[in-house]
Design a protein around this motif. Structure first.
Motif: not given
Length: 231
Positions: A19-29, A41-48
């Motif tokens: 898992v990398t930070s790139a997966h956050l953007a892919l999931y939100l898309r 949403d992005h900030g919450a996932l980044q905290h996770l």
């Protein structure tokens, strides 16, 4: 949000150590196709993700030394413009950027990106190529993203012509029999029909007021939280 992200990772067969930070953007898309994204949403996932790294569950980010491609450089600058200069919501940026990247790939391929070489013909050809493959709602979003990027290119001085005006409009013929709006008297009758003596009735009355008087969309009303109110 974390649970849905976890299920998406499982569906994509992505293990925790990958898992990398790139997966956050892919999931939100992916999420934006069925749900309205919120600004946090992005900030919450980044905290996770930061928490999982701190606990040693997810390894630290591995930064590649490879330089961004010419298209990546343009897209990153455009993304920064939307975020810093335009102050657009994260959901809008997540939705716009992939379409812009596709357009640049369609126009320039692996060549150097020179925005001054874009033409109205390039714009129309790309829209005609993409629209048949998209649902009407996605097609309208794609044309909005394209107009935004072309206005940005002109703002940067890379383009002299107003290429945004060359983006064809996507017609929306769905449910054309439904009226555009209802008369004020009908709105008053609808509001008067609600039983405000019950909790559900007061809720329905509040929803109808938001729709009728503020012109909010149904998805916006459904996602309203106490933090959205300027107390």
């Amino acid at each position: 949000l974390a649970a849905c992200f976890s299920r998406w990772l499982g569906h994509k067969a992505v293990s925790l150590e990958d898992v990398t930070s790139a997966h956050l953007a892919l999931y939100l898309r992916h999420r934006s196709r069925s749900l309205r994204l919120r600004s946090g949403d992005h900030g919450a996932l980044q905290h996770l993700l930061d928490f999982l790294r701190k606990e040693g569950v997810v390894p630290a980010e591995r930064h590649e030394a490879a330089q961004p491609s010419p298209i990546d450089r343009v897209v990153l600058a455009y993304e920064a413009h939307l975020r810093d200069d335009r102050a657009l919501a994260a959901a809008t940026i997540v939705n716009y950027v992939p379409f812009v990247r596709d357009f640049l790939r369609h126009r320039f391929g692996a060549d150097d990106v020179k925005l001054s070489r874009m033409s109205a013909e390039n714009v129309v050809r790309f829209v005609r190529h993409e629209v048949p493959r998209l649902q009407r709602k996605r097609a309208k979003l794609m044309t909005s993203a394209l107009r935004s990027f072309l206005r940005y290119a002109r703002y940067c001085g890379e383009v002299d012509l107003d290429l945004a005006a060359a983006v064809p409009a996507v017609p929306n013929w769905s449910m054309t029999s439904i009226p555009r709006g209802i008369a004020p008297e009908k709105v008053r009758q609808l509001l008067a029909s609600v039983d405000r003596r019950t909790a559900s009735g007061r809720r329905d009355y509040a929803i109808l007021l938001l729709l009728a008087r503020l012109g909010l969309r149904s998805g916006e009303v459904a996602s309203v939280t106490l933090d959205d109110i300027d107390w």
